[in-house]
Write a protein that holds these residues in place. Structure first.
Motif, PDB file in Angstrom:
ATOM      1  N   LEU A  46     -29.960  62.972 -51.254  1.00 48.26           N
ATOM      2  CA  LEU A  46     -28.900  62.671 -50.294  1.00 48.26           C
ATOM      3  C   LEU A  46     -29.077  63.489 -49.018  1.00 48.26           C
ATOM      4  N   SER A  47     -29.360  64.762 -49.167  1.00 53.05           N
ATOM      5  CA  SER A  47     -29.557  65.626 -47.998  1.00 53.05           C
ATOM      6  C   SER A  47     -30.712  65.127 -47.135  1.00 53.05           C
ATOM      7  N   VAL A  48     -31.807  64.752 -47.780  1.00 57.37           N
ATOM      8  CA  VAL A  48     -32.980  64.253 -47.046  1.00 57.37           C
ATOM      9  C   VAL A  48     -32.643  62.936 -46.347  1.00 57.37           C
ATOM     10  N   ALA A  49     -31.962  62.036 -47.055  1.00 53.09           N
ATOM     11  CA  ALA A  49     -31.605  60.739 -46.472  1.00 53.09           C
ATOM     12  C   ALA A  49     -30.676  60.895 -45.275  1.00 53.09           C
ATOM     13  N   LEU A  50     -29.685  61.777 -45.399  1.00 49.46           N
ATOM     14  CA  LEU A  50     -28.754  62.001 -44.291  1.00 49.46           C
ATOM     15  C   LEU A  50     -29.475  62.542 -43.062  1.00 49.46           C
ATOM     16  N   GLU A  51     -30.386  63.491 -43.282  1.00 48.71           N
ATOM     17  CA  GLU A  51     -31.096  64.060 -42.129  1.00 48.71           C
ATOM     18  C   GLU A  51     -32.033  63.034 -41.502  1.00 48.71           C
ATOM     19  N   ALA A  52     -32.743  62.274 -42.325  1.00 51.10           N
ATOM     20  CA  ALA A  52     -33.647  61.254 -41.794  1.00 51.10           C
ATOM     21  C   ALA A  52     -32.870  60.200 -41.003  1.00 51.10           C
ATOM     22  N   ALA A  53     -31.729  59.748 -41.537  1.00 51.05           N
ATOM     23  CA  ALA A  53     -30.924  58.738 -40.851  1.00 51.05           C
ATOM     24  C   ALA A  53     -30.351  59.283 -39.551  1.00 51.05           C
ATOM     25  N   ASP A  54     -29.933  60.543 -39.565  1.00 52.67           N
ATOM     26  CA  ASP A  54     -29.385  61.159 -38.353  1.00 52.67           C
ATOM     27  C   ASP A  54     -30.459  61.276 -37.272  1.00 52.67           C
ATOM     28  N   ARG A  55     -31.645  61.691 -37.663  1.00 58.87           N
ATOM     29  CA  ARG A  55     -32.734  61.827 -36.690  1.00 58.87           C
ATOM     30  C   ARG A  55     -33.111  60.471 -36.097  1.00 58.87           C
ATOM     31  N   ALA A  56     -33.223  59.465 -36.963  1.00 60.15           N
ATOM     32  CA  ALA A  56     -33.569  58.134 -36.482  1.00 60.15           C
ATOM     33  C   ALA A  56     -32.462  57.548 -35.618  1.00 60.15           C
ATOM     34  N   GLY A  57     -31.218  57.742 -36.037  1.00 56.85           N
ATOM     35  CA  GLY A  57     -30.091  57.234 -35.254  1.00 56.85           C
ATOM     36  C   GLY A  57     -30.026  57.848 -33.873  1.00 56.85           C
ATOM     37  N   THR A  58     -30.303  59.140 -33.785  1.00 55.71           N
ATOM     38  CA  THR A  58     -30.314  59.822 -32.489  1.00 55.71           C
ATOM     39  C   THR A  58     -31.427  59.272 -31.608  1.00 55.71           C
ATOM     40  N   LEU A  59     -32.616  59.095 -32.188  1.00 56.15           N
ATOM     41  CA  LEU A  59     -33.730  58.513 -31.431  1.00 56.15           C
ATOM     42  C   LEU A  59     -33.366  57.133 -30.897  1.00 56.15           C
ATOM     43  N   LEU A  60     -32.780  56.313 -31.749  1.00 55.49           N
ATOM     44  CA  LEU A  60     -32.471  54.937 -31.358  1.00 55.49           C
ATOM     45  C   LEU A  60     -31.365  54.866 -30.316  1.00 55.49           C
ATOM     46  N   LYS A  61     -30.373  55.718 -30.448  1.00 50.13           N
ATOM     47  CA  LYS A  61     -29.247  55.706 -29.513  1.00 50.13           C
ATOM     48  C   LYS A  61     -29.640  56.284 -28.159  1.00 50.13           C
ATOM     49  N   GLU A  62     -30.335  57.421 -28.195  1.00 48.95           N
ATOM     50  CA  GLU A  62     -30.639  58.123 -26.945  1.00 48.95           C
ATOM     51  C   GLU A  62     -31.958  57.676 -26.320  1.00 48.95           C
ATOM     52  N   GLY A  63     -32.848  57.114 -27.135  1.00 50.16           N
ATOM     53  CA  GLY A  63     -34.173  56.781 -26.630  1.00 50.16           C
ATOM     54  C   GLY A  63     -34.386  55.323 -26.309  1.00 50.16           C
ATOM     55  N   ARG A  64     -33.326  54.511 -26.429  1.00 51.45           N
ATOM     56  CA  ARG A  64     -33.497  53.074 -26.169  1.00 51.45           C
ATOM     57  C   ARG A  64     -33.827  52.844 -24.704  1.00 51.45           C
ATOM     58  N   PRO A  65     -35.009  52.258 -24.404  1.00 47.11           N
ATOM     59  CA  PRO A  65     -35.361  51.999 -23.007  1.00 47.11           C
ATOM     60  C   PRO A  65     -34.527  50.868 -22.424  1.00 47.11           C
ATOM     61  N   ALA A  66     -34.262  50.954 -21.150  1.00 49.26           N
ATOM     62  CA  ALA A  66     -33.461  49.924 -20.483  1.00 49.26           C
ATOM     63  C   ALA A  66     -34.167  48.568 -20.507  1.00 49.26           C
ATOM     64  N   ASP A  67     -35.491  48.589 -20.523  1.00 48.67           N
ATOM     65  CA  ASP A  67     -36.261  47.346 -20.498  1.00 48.67           C
ATOM     66  C   ASP A  67     -36.832  47.006 -21.872  1.00 48.67           C
ATOM     67  N   LEU A  68     -36.093  47.373 -22.931  1.00 46.53           N
ATOM     68  CA  LEU A  68     -36.556  47.133 -24.299  1.00 46.53           C
ATOM     69  C   LEU A  68     -36.917  45.664 -24.482  1.00 46.53           C
ATOM     70  N   GLY A  69     -38.091  45.433 -25.048  1.00 49.04           N
ATOM     71  CA  GLY A  69     -38.532  44.065 -25.287  1.00 49.04           C
ATOM     72  C   GLY A  69     -39.019  43.890 -26.705  1.00 49.04           C
ATOM     73  N   VAL A  70     -39.428  42.675 -27.021  1.00 50.09           N
ATOM     74  CA  VAL A  70     -39.916  42.327 -28.352  1.00 50.09           C
ATOM     75  C   VAL A  70     -41.360  42.783 -28.496  1.00 50.09           C
ATOM     76  N   ALA A  71     -41.644  43.533 -29.557  1.00 49.81           N
ATOM     77  CA  ALA A  71     -43.006  44.004 -29.811  1.00 49.81           C
ATOM     78  C   ALA A  71     -43.777  43.034 -30.698  1.00 49.81           C
TER      79      ALA A  71
END
Length: 266
Positions: A10-35
């Protein structure tokens, strides 16, 4: 069940999800497109799906190097520990692509093939749902409880649609018949969040055909630990054929009606 192990998972999952969520929320490019696309031209993968899965799998490899992996964007390994991580780096990719808030990071840990830990982080909601098998489901300090069973005609349901034309047509027919029979039906765009909304009592029930294990592994455990029942066709577990979640007393008539309507086939 080994509580020391599940507490670690649970501890590992929470930290992994938090790290990924932060990346996705703060790192989303304005010109995000389909890869890339998957099952059809509208079933999309973005560069951020790939980046988030890489972040999660790298973190898990560092913390739990002997575990197996199953990820939506291609991560797969057997492992030797008996633990397998089932990962959806962005559940609700189309929402994320368009800037809609209903998307989540979904991470489940299975032990000997059974989900024992589930975490669904929904950064734009500011909520992270979690469950350990046998220990209840929580959002923060709040213990989650599914809603009491409603009368069928007073039920609020969630559902989702596939990306293949034939499947969408079949799903539309089920929806056309079912919609007049219930209070209303919502299509949020993230199976993981819909399952957590059943756990929270925000939806009375949820059904969908065509899900993959990473779509429902964490959310279904969270729903069950909040008191809901989950399954597929009558007598079967949730699967790609059909996934259903609802409170006891409503689950059974909902499942039976979906069986009558052929919601399990295209």
């Amino acid at each position: 069940m080994n509580q020391t192990l599940t507490a670690e998972l649970l501890s590992v999952a929470l930290e992994a999800a938090d790290r990924a969520g932060t990346l996705l929320k703060e790192g989303r490019p304005a010109d995000l497109g389909v890869a890339a696309t998957k099952t059809s031209s509208i079933d999309v993968v973005t560069e951020m799906d790939i980046a988030a899965e890489k972040l999660i799998t790298g973190f898990l490899a560092e913390r739990r190097p002997h575990d197996g992996l199953l990820g939506e964007e291609g991560a797969s390994s057997e492992g030797s520990s008996g633990v397998r991580w089932v990962i959806d780096p962005i559940d609700g990719t189309v929402n994320y692509l368009y800037g809609l808030p209903s998307w989540a990071v979904s991470i489940a840990a299975e032990l000997d093939g059974e989900a024992v830990v589930g975490v669904v982080a929904a950064p734009m909601r500011g909520e992270t749902y979690r469950a350990v098998r046998g220990e209840g489901a929580y959002e923060g300090e709040r213990r989650l409880r599914c809603s009491p069973a409603p009368a069928f005609e007073q039920a609020l349901l969630g559902t989702g649609f596939g990306y293949l034309t034939a499947r969408r047509a079949a799903q539309a027919e089920v929806l056309r018949t079912l919609l007049p029979e219930v209070r209303d039906i919502r299509r949020g765009g993230s199976a993981a969040i819909d399952l957590c909304d059943v756990a929270c009592g925000r939806l009375n029930g949820y059904y969908e055909r065509g899900l993959n294990p990473w779509d429902y592994a964490a959310g279904a455990l969270i729903a069950r630990e909040a008191g809901a029942l989950t399954g597929g066709r009558p007598g079967a577990a949730a699967s790609g054929e059909l996934t259903v979640a609802a409170a006891p007393g409503f689950f059974e008539p909902l499942q039976a009606r979906l069986e009558e309507l052929g919601a399990w086939h295209d």
